[in-house]
Motif scaffolding. Structure first.
Motif, mmCIF file in Angstrom:
data_model
loop_
_atom_site.group_PDB
_atom_site.id
_atom_site.type_symbol
_atom_site.label_atom_id
_atom_site.label_comp_id
_atom_site.label_asym_id
_atom_site.label_seq_id
_atom_site.Cartn_x
_atom_site.Cartn_y
_atom_site.Cartn_z
ATOM 1 N N SER A 147 0.838 -1.195 0.000
ATOM 2 C CA SER A 147 0.000 0.000 0.000
ATOM 3 C C SER A 147 0.872 1.243 0.000
ATOM 4 N N GLY A 148 1.851 1.276 -0.906
ATOM 5 C CA GLY A 148 2.767 2.406 -0.972
ATOM 6 C C GLY A 148 2.687 3.114 -2.309
ATOM 7 N N PRO A 149 3.495 4.163 -2.505
ATOM 8 C CA PRO A 149 3.476 4.954 -3.738
ATOM 9 C C PRO A 149 3.721 4.145 -5.003
ATOM 10 N N HIS A 150 4.478 3.034 -4.881
ATOM 11 C CA HIS A 150 4.770 2.244 -6.074
ATOM 12 C C HIS A 150 3.505 1.655 -6.688
ATOM 13 N N THR A 151 2.448 1.528 -5.887
ATOM 14 C CA THR A 151 1.184 1.022 -6.411
ATOM 15 C C THR A 151 0.670 1.924 -7.531
ATOM 16 N N PHE A 152 0.852 3.239 -7.381
ATOM 17 C CA PHE A 152 0.389 4.156 -8.422
ATOM 18 C C PHE A 152 1.265 4.071 -9.670
ATOM 19 N N ARG A 153 2.535 3.742 -9.489
ATOM 20 C CA ARG A 153 3.418 3.534 -10.642
ATOM 21 C C ARG A 153 2.963 2.288 -11.417
ATOM 22 N N HIS A 154 2.704 1.211 -10.693
ATOM 23 C CA HIS A 154 2.186 0.001 -11.325
ATOM 24 C C HIS A 154 0.855 0.285 -12.023
ATOM 25 N N THR A 155 -0.005 1.021 -11.339
ATOM 26 C CA THR A 155 -1.334 1.303 -11.872
ATOM 27 C C THR A 155 -1.252 2.150 -13.137
ATOM 28 N N ALA A 156 -0.412 3.176 -13.116
ATOM 29 C CA ALA A 156 -0.273 4.039 -14.285
ATOM 30 C C ALA A 156 0.203 3.247 -15.495
ATOM 31 N N ALA A 157 1.219 2.399 -15.293
ATOM 32 C CA ALA A 157 1.755 1.613 -16.402
ATOM 33 C C ALA A 157 0.704 0.662 -16.972
ATOM 34 N N THR A 158 -0.035 0.011 -16.089
ATOM 35 C CA THR A 158 -1.049 -0.938 -16.536
ATOM 36 C C THR A 158 -2.182 -0.240 -17.271
ATOM 37 N N HIS A 159 -2.631 0.906 -16.760
ATOM 38 C CA HIS A 159 -3.715 1.629 -17.415
ATOM 39 C C HIS A 159 -3.270 2.173 -18.771
ATOM 40 N N LEU A 160 -2.009 2.577 -18.892
ATOM 41 C CA LEU A 160 -1.494 3.034 -20.187
ATOM 42 C C LEU A 160 -1.530 1.907 -21.216
ATOM 43 N N LEU A 161 -1.066 0.725 -20.810
ATOM 44 C CA LEU A 161 -1.063 -0.411 -21.730
ATOM 45 C C LEU A 161 -2.479 -0.853 -22.060
ATOM 46 N N ASP A 162 -3.365 -0.825 -21.068
ATOM 47 C CA ASP A 162 -4.760 -1.167 -21.323
ATOM 48 C C ASP A 162 -5.380 -0.195 -22.321
ATOM 49 N N GLY A 163 -4.893 1.043 -22.299
ATOM 50 C CA GLY A 163 -5.428 2.060 -23.200
ATOM 51 C C GLY A 163 -4.788 2.057 -24.574
ATOM 52 N N GLY A 164 -3.848 1.136 -24.810
ATOM 53 C CA GLY A 164 -3.256 1.012 -26.136
ATOM 54 C C GLY A 164 -1.883 1.633 -26.292
ATOM 55 N N ALA A 165 -1.254 2.068 -25.198
ATOM 56 C CA ALA A 165 0.067 2.685 -25.295
ATOM 57 C C ALA A 165 1.113 1.667 -25.747
ATOM 58 N N ASP A 166 2.103 2.137 -26.490
ATOM 59 C CA ASP A 166 3.195 1.292 -26.953
ATOM 60 C C ASP A 166 4.086 0.909 -25.780
ATOM 61 N N LEU A 167 4.529 -0.350 -25.756
ATOM 62 C CA LEU A 167 5.336 -0.839 -24.639
ATOM 63 C C LEU A 167 6.625 -0.039 -24.485
ATOM 64 N N ARG A 168 7.259 0.312 -25.585
ATOM 65 C CA ARG A 168 8.514 1.074 -25.498
ATOM 66 C C ARG A 168 8.276 2.496 -24.998
ATOM 67 N N ALA A 169 7.136 3.056 -25.312
ATOM 68 C CA ALA A 169 6.808 4.386 -24.792
ATOM 69 C C ALA A 169 6.631 4.329 -23.272
ATOM 70 N N VAL A 170 5.992 3.257 -22.799
ATOM 71 C CA VAL A 170 5.814 3.085 -21.354
ATOM 72 C C VAL A 170 7.171 2.861 -20.687
ATOM 73 N N GLN A 171 8.048 2.108 -21.343
ATOM 74 C CA GLN A 171 9.400 1.908 -20.820
ATOM 75 C C GLN A 171 10.107 3.251 -20.647
ATOM 76 N N GLU A 172 9.988 4.118 -21.643
ATOM 77 C CA GLU A 172 10.622 5.434 -21.577
ATOM 78 C C GLU A 172 10.023 6.267 -20.457
ATOM 79 N N LEU A 173 8.716 6.215 -20.323
ATOM 80 C CA LEU A 173 8.035 6.977 -19.274
ATOM 81 C C LEU A 173 8.502 6.553 -17.891
ATOM 82 N N LEU A 174 8.603 5.241 -17.682
ATOM 83 C CA LEU A 174 8.955 4.710 -16.364
ATOM 84 C C LEU A 174 10.450 4.805 -16.077
ATOM 85 N N GLY A 175 11.262 4.982 -17.112
ATOM 86 C CA GLY A 175 12.704 5.044 -16.906
ATOM 87 C C GLY A 175 13.325 3.690 -16.693
ATOM 88 N N HIS A 176 12.731 2.637 -17.274
ATOM 89 C CA HIS A 176 13.291 1.292 -17.157
ATOM 90 C C HIS A 176 14.466 1.140 -18.119
#
Length: 336
Positions: free
Chosen positions: A279-308
């Protein structure tokens, strides 16, 4: 470089940690993890009469991992220990401390596959609506909490990145924020209009009140909730040394909001929601990434956003989306 096979194992470990911290610029969280694992290795080796780096062999390393497994340590912990010791022996070999790398053939069980906790879109909306209602009273803490959660969810940033943001890093016109990620790497991350509105309300009506209150007190705006050794990554580099007056987010006492303070804000919101997991801040990071992919975002774009650094790290969120799809199918399809 001259081989240093006569050195004590503990001395070599200290040298490796110094290299990891200063030579490679790894985060304090990573260095602490290396230190904890390798201290356990030194203790294990010493108890078995191995004190010199040159006597550290593959069989002893395998015995060390087997002992951890026998004592019931989690597979993820054993996998991390294997990674730590292989990084150490590889460095020792490449730096000339030993003639060959004893850890190159070391293997450990893969960590158990645990999908990260994800909050649904409806739950996020309800949570943010509740925060907005509190913030409408112009309470400084409520204005800050809303801005913190909006930015965590909108930008998908790490908590260490969040608390390291200075006011000058925010570009409200372009809807971007500059953050300092792992390994001292900077990146510019976008956010949306709701996050901008929350940030503007915080900067205009909340932050000045907390900063003025602190300055009217003892004149020292100390950090709020960033105690050393709290188990989370500290703000690194120049951001860590920046005065509270520069910080985007302030704690209740007027100092720079720390990692622990951010955890408290988020934990209060998530503790009553259904679902297992942290129940920490990382939950929102996980949630944002998942919602982006669910919405059709490109995996590499999400990688760039997250800084992986690796696309493989980002791919876990495709597994999360698949798991959610299977759950929806199982509960909704009449012949599931």
């Amino acid at each position: 470089m001259t081989e240093r096979t006569g050195e004590r194992l503990a001395v070599a470990v200290d040298a490796f940690l110094a290299h990891a911290r200063h030579g490679r610029g790894l985060s304090e969280q990573t260095v602490r993890a290396y230190a904890n694992d390798l201290e356990q290795l030194v203790a294990f080796a010493t108890a078995r009469g191995v004190d010199r780096l040159s006597d550290l062999g593959l069989e002893l390393l395998r015995d060390w991992l087997w002992d951890a497994d026998h004592r019931g340590l989690a597979r993820s912990t054993i996998a991390r220990r294997s990674s730590s010791v292989r990084a150490f022996t590889r460095w020792a070999s490449e730096s000339g401390w030993i003639a060959s790398d004893p850890g190159v053939r070391l293997r450990a069980p893969k960590g158990a596959s645990h999908l990260p906790r994800v909050v649904s879109s409806d739950q996020v909306r309800t949570m943010l609506d509740g925060l907005a209602a509190r913030a409408a009273t112009d309470d400084p803490g409520a204005l800050r909490d809303l801005a913190v959660v909006e930015l965590l969810y909108a930008a998908g940033i790490r908590v260490s990145e969040l608390v390291g943001i200075d006011v000058r890093d925010l570009d409200r016109g372009r809807l971007t924020v500059r953050v300092l990620g792992k390994g001292g790497k900077e990146r510019v991350v976008p956010f949306g209009v709701p996050a901008r509105d929350a940030l503007e309300a915080w900067l205009d009506r909340g932050r000045p009140a907390l900063l003025t209150s602190a300055q009217a007190g003892d004149g020292r705006a100390s950090g709020d909730g960033r105690a050393a050794g709290d188990g989370h990554a500290a703000v690194s580099g120049a951001r860590n040394a920046a005065p509270a007056a520069d910080a985007l987010f302030l704690g209740d006492r007027g100092g720079r909001l720390g990692v622990r303070g951010a955890y408290r804000i988020v934990a209060r919101l998530l503790q009553d929601l259904p679902g297992d997991g942290p129940s920490g801040p990382h939950t929102f990071r996980h949630t944002a990434a998942t919602h982006l992919l669910d919405g059709g975002a490109d995996l590499r774009a999400v990688q760039e956003l997250l800084g992986h650094a690796s696309l493989g790290t980002t791919q876990i969120y495709t597994h999360v989306s698949s798991a959610r799809l299977r759950e929806v199918y199982r509960t909704a399809h009449p012949r599931a």
